[in-house]
Design an enzyme around this catalytic site. Structure first.
Site, PDB file in Angstrom:
ATOM      1  N   TYR A 152       0.831  -1.213   0.000  1.00  0.00           N
ATOM      2  CA  TYR A 152       0.000   0.000   0.000  1.00  0.00           C
ATOM      3  C   TYR A 152       0.864   1.261   0.000  1.00  0.00           C
ATOM      4  O   TYR A 152       1.869   1.322   0.718  1.00  0.00           O
ATOM      5  CB  TYR A 152      -0.916   0.015   1.230  1.00  0.00           C
ATOM      6  CG  TYR A 152      -1.802   1.237   1.223  1.00  0.00           C
ATOM      7  CD1 TYR A 152      -2.950   1.252   0.457  1.00  0.00           C
ATOM      8  CD2 TYR A 152      -1.456   2.375   1.938  1.00  0.00           C
ATOM      9  CE1 TYR A 152      -3.755   2.385   0.398  1.00  0.00           C
ATOM     10  CE2 TYR A 152      -2.245   3.508   1.890  1.00  0.00           C
ATOM     11  CZ  TYR A 152      -3.398   3.506   1.116  1.00  0.00           C
ATOM     12  OH  TYR A 152      -4.183   4.625   1.058  1.00  0.00           O
ATOM     13  N   TRP A 159       1.142   5.633  -1.780  1.00  0.00           N
ATOM     14  CA  TRP A 159       0.824   6.576  -2.847  1.00  0.00           C
ATOM     15  C   TRP A 159       1.904   6.699  -3.911  1.00  0.00           C
ATOM     16  O   TRP A 159       1.656   7.247  -4.974  1.00  0.00           O
ATOM     17  CB  TRP A 159       0.551   7.956  -2.242  1.00  0.00           C
ATOM     18  CG  TRP A 159      -0.896   8.166  -1.959  1.00  0.00           C
ATOM     19  CD1 TRP A 159      -1.730   7.322  -1.269  1.00  0.00           C
ATOM     20  CD2 TRP A 159      -1.698   9.280  -2.356  1.00  0.00           C
ATOM     21  NE1 TRP A 159      -2.992   7.853  -1.204  1.00  0.00           N
ATOM     22  CE2 TRP A 159      -2.994   9.073  -1.864  1.00  0.00           C
ATOM     23  CE3 TRP A 159      -1.431  10.450  -3.058  1.00  0.00           C
ATOM     24  CZ2 TRP A 159      -4.033   9.974  -2.074  1.00  0.00           C
ATOM     25  CZ3 TRP A 159      -2.462  11.350  -3.254  1.00  0.00           C
ATOM     26  CH2 TRP A 159      -3.749  11.109  -2.772  1.00  0.00           C
TER      27      TRP A 159
HETATM   28  P1  PGD Z   1       3.608   8.124   1.641  1.00  0.00           P
HETATM   29  O1  PGD Z   1       4.347   9.011   2.574  1.00  0.00           O
HETATM   30  O2  PGD Z   1       2.917   8.759   0.469  1.00  0.00           O
HETATM   31  O3  PGD Z   1       2.527   7.404   2.569  1.00  0.00           O
HETATM   32  O4  PGD Z   1       0.475   6.361   3.395  1.00  0.00           O
HETATM   33  P2  PGD Z   1       1.590   6.161   2.271  1.00  0.00           P
HETATM   34  O5  PGD Z   1       2.336   4.910   2.582  1.00  0.00           O
HETATM   35  O6  PGD Z   1       1.002   6.278   0.906  1.00  0.00           O
HETATM   36  O7  PGD Z   1       4.543   6.950   1.175  1.00  0.00           O
HETATM   37  C1  PGD Z   1       4.962   6.772  -0.143  1.00  0.00           C
HETATM   38  C2  PGD Z   1       6.390   6.278  -0.123  1.00  0.00           C
HETATM   39  O8  PGD Z   1       6.719   5.879  -1.450  1.00  0.00           O
HETATM   40  C3  PGD Z   1       7.410   7.329   0.279  1.00  0.00           C
HETATM   41  O9  PGD Z   1       8.256   6.821   1.274  1.00  0.00           O
HETATM   42  C4  PGD Z   1       8.194   7.622  -1.015  1.00  0.00           C
HETATM   43  O10 PGD Z   1       9.561   7.904  -0.798  1.00  0.00           O
HETATM   44  C5  PGD Z   1       8.039   6.329  -1.769  1.00  0.00           C
HETATM   45  N1  PGD Z   1       8.079   6.468  -3.227  1.00  0.00           N
HETATM   46  C6  PGD Z   1       7.627   7.500  -3.966  1.00  0.00           C
HETATM   47  N2  PGD Z   1       7.792   7.226  -5.277  1.00  0.00           N
HETATM   48  C7  PGD Z   1       8.351   5.993  -5.355  1.00  0.00           C
HETATM   49  C8  PGD Z   1       8.744   5.154  -6.439  1.00  0.00           C
HETATM   50  O11 PGD Z   1       8.579   5.474  -7.596  1.00  0.00           O
HETATM   51  N3  PGD Z   1       9.262   3.942  -6.121  1.00  0.00           N
HETATM   52  C9  PGD Z   1       9.425   3.526  -4.859  1.00  0.00           C
HETATM   53  N4  PGD Z   1       9.933   2.315  -4.655  1.00  0.00           N
HETATM   54  N5  PGD Z   1       9.087   4.306  -3.809  1.00  0.00           N
HETATM   55  C10 PGD Z   1       8.540   5.516  -4.055  1.00  0.00           C
HETATM   56  C11 PGD Z   1      -0.523   7.316   3.271  1.00  0.00           C
HETATM   57  C12 PGD Z   1      -1.718   6.899   4.141  1.00  0.00           C
HETATM   58  O12 PGD Z   1      -1.444   7.242   5.509  1.00  0.00           O
HETATM   59  C13 PGD Z   1      -2.970   7.522   3.729  1.00  0.00           C
HETATM   60  S1  PGD Z   1      -3.352   7.559   2.033  1.00  0.00           S
HETATM   61  C14 PGD Z   1      -3.881   7.969   4.613  1.00  0.00           C
HETATM   62  S2  PGD Z   1      -5.283   8.791   4.084  1.00  0.00           S
HETATM   63  C15 PGD Z   1      -3.779   7.727   6.052  1.00  0.00           C
HETATM   64  N6  PGD Z   1      -3.917   8.918   6.818  1.00  0.00           N
HETATM   65  C16 PGD Z   1      -3.661   8.879   8.141  1.00  0.00           C
HETATM   66  C17 PGD Z   1      -4.264   9.779   9.110  1.00  0.00           C
HETATM   67  O13 PGD Z   1      -5.069  10.656   8.780  1.00  0.00           O
HETATM   68  N7  PGD Z   1      -3.918   9.634  10.400  1.00  0.00           N
HETATM   69  C18 PGD Z   1      -3.063   8.687  10.818  1.00  0.00           C
HETATM   70  N8  PGD Z   1      -2.754   8.604  12.126  1.00  0.00           N
HETATM   71  N9  PGD Z   1      -2.476   7.854   9.936  1.00  0.00           N
HETATM   72  C19 PGD Z   1      -2.758   7.896   8.635  1.00  0.00           C
HETATM   73  N10 PGD Z   1      -2.152   7.022   7.766  1.00  0.00           N
HETATM   74  C20 PGD Z   1      -2.544   6.891   6.372  1.00  0.00           C
END
Ligand code: PGD
Length: 777
Positions: A118, A120
């Site tokens: 999972y 983004w």
């Molecule tokens: P990101 O920080 O977007 O968080 O959680 P999500 O895991 O999506 O992580 C994406 C990671 O992918 C980053 O570390 C980035 O470096 C890496 N990355 C980016 N591009 C690439 C690529 O091309 N290749 C590879 N291998 N890596 C890449 C988000 C999630 O958190 C979401 S959507 C929600 S809505 C939730 N919100 C909450 C909240 O409101 N409150 C709490 N307490 N917790 C939440 N967690 C959730």
């Protein structure tokens, strides 16, 4: 197209795309410069996080294997998360990993591989890391255990199909901003419509227009009403009325509004009779005939903190008006998160608003920018993922339960399922140590694995818990196609920098593995990066051609930098069609109507999600020891945890840590002043953050956004806490209810105290200890 080309094809700059905005970018004297896409009416400063990202010391520059794994081989290991790394050549890393994948596949089958992955990731359609993982595991390993639903909308994705329609249909093909500007009299925003959220759209966004739409609606006379514990959840231009509302009580607010409307016969009985099912069951509950508790404003006052008189006034104001009932994603990201969403559909039904232009239920309006926008006619394609040979799955937020309790039964959406027995987890494009709750427990969970593989560009906490850390390129280091179902530009996202260190794209990494596993042809279909981009763009080209619009071929598109695609006509979607003809266009519910109560959900027998929307007090709400609600919402200085080391995100920090916001009364009672370090703690864990005082919030809440990278540290009294301010160190890992098992990470009961003395250092932006293989003794 040519005028636009002349405008944006400044040879110095390339047009690129991110989830938080399209932007122009160039390298000069080794420095990255960014500026907003010129046609964006309201660009978001988050693009500045790119400026120091490419060569930041926290980049992963070489393949690395955890020392304990290298020395002892696969298996559960309590050193995971606290070990050194050994850097190895790509060939060695891929040979070792291919052998391990083969071992797990042969010994246990693909059902022992968790590939939910999972996250983004980045905005491009081809290098979408999660799709790459899925395609690789399907084509090379025969499949994987997947996860269903999202951390964004875990509860609504399950409850809404039972009671009205698919959550995505209700968010993307229903109430639009255009109709709100034109028709809406009153917009009730439960949980708010915050600019930091509508600034973001997965897949990219070139025009941030929500603020202007709200301003235009307000200027026409639309009244915005915000129900939230904090004021900063709607733009000031809307001149909104803030109704301070206790966290987790939105259902009680809506019930009280519904009670007044029904008691005073201000409701639309004709709409209910024609379009709804199960009214009598709900009405009896509402009026207190089933439990002797009328859900009146007087009843709601003590729960919600809103004066009964105010609730009467608000309810009466709604009668006869064109009303949108909007709920944010955040109100459902909490224990019993199914209830406010279901109740919002019922409130809009009681008002007779579903399917009217600028009226009805707007799920997650503005929670991300896709919602309330019109769909475009020819979005680009995506990477095909192949066939998954494994049927097992988990609701996405139950990952730690799965790893800690293999084989154990669990409830989900009326079924009793069992957690699969996972030996290897494969992650790319996500950061579970950002998105999951109870991070100490998550550490324990990942320690149960035989092997944990992560592709990352940077040393996130997730990477630091992995056995294999394979360096992935960042979006600016590779070519891609940007676009989404609501985005009018399809963008040729050209690489502007060489890959950092030895980083490779996820695709190239998987090609290397697939080759070793004898599956290269199946995985790659003999296409290179540009071959896949042409394939993904083809859907846009044929879509344009079908509409008899100029449809440039891939080479022309790539040279131009983008194509513009028109929006589809705004028909009001399936809800308007249902309103026009409920017999010919029924809803996809058991009755074909809106389920005000649901015999199906009732039969599941869940105390935490009965057969009609209900007020259910939180099981883990504030108590004497933990009297405050922690609100852990989305950050304004980054997307999730992405680029937390970036210049813009860093400029938000104080003393290098995340900032929490609290009411001056709460601060004074605890001897806390602006800028002090505070310890926020719960029965789950603790973290540090820096205090900022704000009187525009309820005194019973403290707000700490998500996204600060997890920085476990042992403090002066021997406690393991997050020294940087990641709220998920404090929030328990529970599901919304047995129905959806969604992420409930938005809220937790906490206490707060001033943290005096030396602060544990923030070290998460420095890489872990890594040694070349020949220096390991
Ligand atoms: P990101 O920080 O977007 O968080 O959680 P999500 O895991 O999506 O992580 C994406 C990671 O992918 C980053 O570390 C980035 O470096 C890496 N990355 C980016 N591009 C690439 C690529 O091309 N290749 C590879 N291998 N890596 C890449 C988000 C999630 O958190 C979401 S959507 C929600 S809505 C939730 N919100 C909450 C909240 O409101 N409150 C709490 N307490 N917790 C939440 N967690 C959730």
């Amino acid at each position: 197209m040519s005028d636009a080309r002349d405008k944006y094809q400044d040879p110095q700059y390339a047009l690129h795309s991110s989830h938080w905005g399209s932007f122009l970018v160039r390298q000069e004297a080794g420095k990255l410069q960014v500026k907003p896409y010129p046609d964006d009416p309201n660009p978001y400063r988050l693009i500045e996080n790119f400026t120091n990202a490419l060569d930041h010391p926290v980049r992963v520059d070489k393949p690395a294997v955890r020392r304990g794994w290298l020395e002892h081989g696969p298996g559960p290991d309590s050193r995971r998360g606290n070990d050194e790394y050994v850097t190895v050549s790509w060939d060695r890393a891929l040979d070792l990993l291919a052998d391990e994948l083969q071992r797990v596949g042969k010994q246990y089958g693909p059902g022992a591989i968790f590939g939910g992955s999972y996250g983004w990731s980045s905005a491009g359609r081809f290098h979408h890391a999660q799709s790459q993982v899925h395609r690789f595991l399907n084509t090379a390993m025969g499949g994987y255990v997947k996860s269903v639903n999202t951390y964004s909308a875990g509860a609504s994705a399950v409850i809404l199909p039972h009671v009205m329609a698919d959550a995505d249909d209700l968010a993307r093909r229903n109430v639009t901003w255009d109709r709100i500007v034109e028709h809406t009299d009153i917009l009730l925003a439960f949980g708010g419509i915050a600019s930091k959220n509508y600034a973001v759209a997965s897949g990219g966004i070139s025009h941030h227009f929500e603020r202007d739409a709200m301003r235009a609606a307000a200027d026409r006379g639309c009244k915005f009403v915000l129900f939230s514990p904090q004021r900063a959840e709607l733009p000031e231009e809307t001149r909104f009325e803030w109704i301070p509302t206790r966290p987790a009580t939105d259902t009680a607010v809506m019930l009280a509004l519904a009670y007044v409307l029904v008691k005073e016969s201000l409701h639309d009985q004709a709409f209910i009779d024609r379009y709804c099912d199960g009214w009598d069951v709900f009405r009896a509950y509402l009026l207190g005939e089933t439990d002797d508790i009328p859900k009146s404003p007087v009843w709601a006052e003590s729960i919600t903190g809103i004066a009964a008189n105010k609730l009467y006034e608000l309810a009466r104001m709604l009668a006869g008006k064109r009303v949108v009932v909007a709920t944010s994603h955040s109100v459902q990201r909490a224990e019993h998160g199914e209830q406010p969403i279901w109740m919002a559909t019922v409130l809009a039904a009681i008002l007779g608003q579903h399917g009217l232009p600028g009226g009805g239920f707007a799920y997650a309006l503005g929670s991300i920018a896709h919602y309330g926008r019109q769909l475009v006619a020819a979005p680009p394609g995506s990477l095909p993922q192949g066939e998954n040979g494994v049927r097992d799955y988990i609701p996405v937020a139950r990952v730690a339960d799965m790893l800690l309790h293999p084989g154990a039964p669990f409830d989900y959406n009326g079924q009793k399922l069992r957690y699969p027995r996972i030996k290897l987890a494969y992650w790319a494009g996500g950061n579970p140590f950002h998105h999951h709750q109870d991070l100490k427990r998550l550490t324990l969970a990942f320690q149960q694995l035989d092997t944990f593989v992560v592709h990352e560009s940077v040393w996130t906490a997730t990477a630091r818990h992995a056995d294999f850390v394979l360096p992935a390129t960042m979006t600016l280091e590779r070519n891609d196609v940007g676009g989404s179902p609501t985005e009018p530009l399809v963008i040729a996202m050209r690489a502007v920098a060489r890959p950092w260190g030895q980083a490779r794209s996820d695709y190239d990494i998987f090609c290397g593995l697939a080759e070793r596993l004898g599956a290269l042809d199946a995985f790659s279909e003999n296409r290179d990066e540009m071959g896949w981009l042409a394939e993904i763009y083809e859907k846009t080209r044929t879509g344009l051609e079908d509409m008899r619009l100029p449809a440039p071929d891939f080479a022309t598109f790539w040279e131009q930098g983008f194509v513009r695609i028109p929006a589809r006509p705004d028909t009001g979607g399936m809800i308007a069609a249902f309103r026009n003809d409920p017999i010919a266009r029924p809803l996809p519910t058991p009755s074909g109507r809106i389920q005000v109560s649901s015999p199906v959900v009732h039969r599941f027998g869940y105390a935490d999600c009965p057969g009609h929307p209900a007020w259910l007090p939180p099981g883990r709400g504030p108590d004497q020891d933990h009297p405050l609600w922690l609100i852990a919402n989305q950050p304004a200085d980054k997307l999730h945890s992405q680029l937390d080391f970036g210049a813009y995100s860093q400029s938000y920090k104080r003393k290098g840590r995340a900032v929490c916001t609290l009411h001056p009364d709460v601060a004074e009672a605890r001897g806390i002043k602006e800028g002090d370090c505070v310890r926020i703690f719960s029965t789950t864990g603790a973290c540090l953050a820096i205090a900022k005082l704000n009187a525009d919030m309820l005194p019973e809440v403290v707000q700490l956004p998500t996204g600060a990278w997890y920085n476990p540290a042992v403090d002066k009294r021997g406690e393991l806490l997050c020294a940087h301010g990641n709220p998920n160190a404090v929030i328990p890992d529970i599901g919304t209810s047995p129905l959806a098992q969604g992420c409930a990470g938005q809220l937790a009961a906490v206490q707060l105290e001033r943290y005096d003395g030396e602060l544990p250092p923030v070290t998460c932006f420095m890489p872990p200890v890594q040694r070349p293989a020949d220096q390991v003794v």
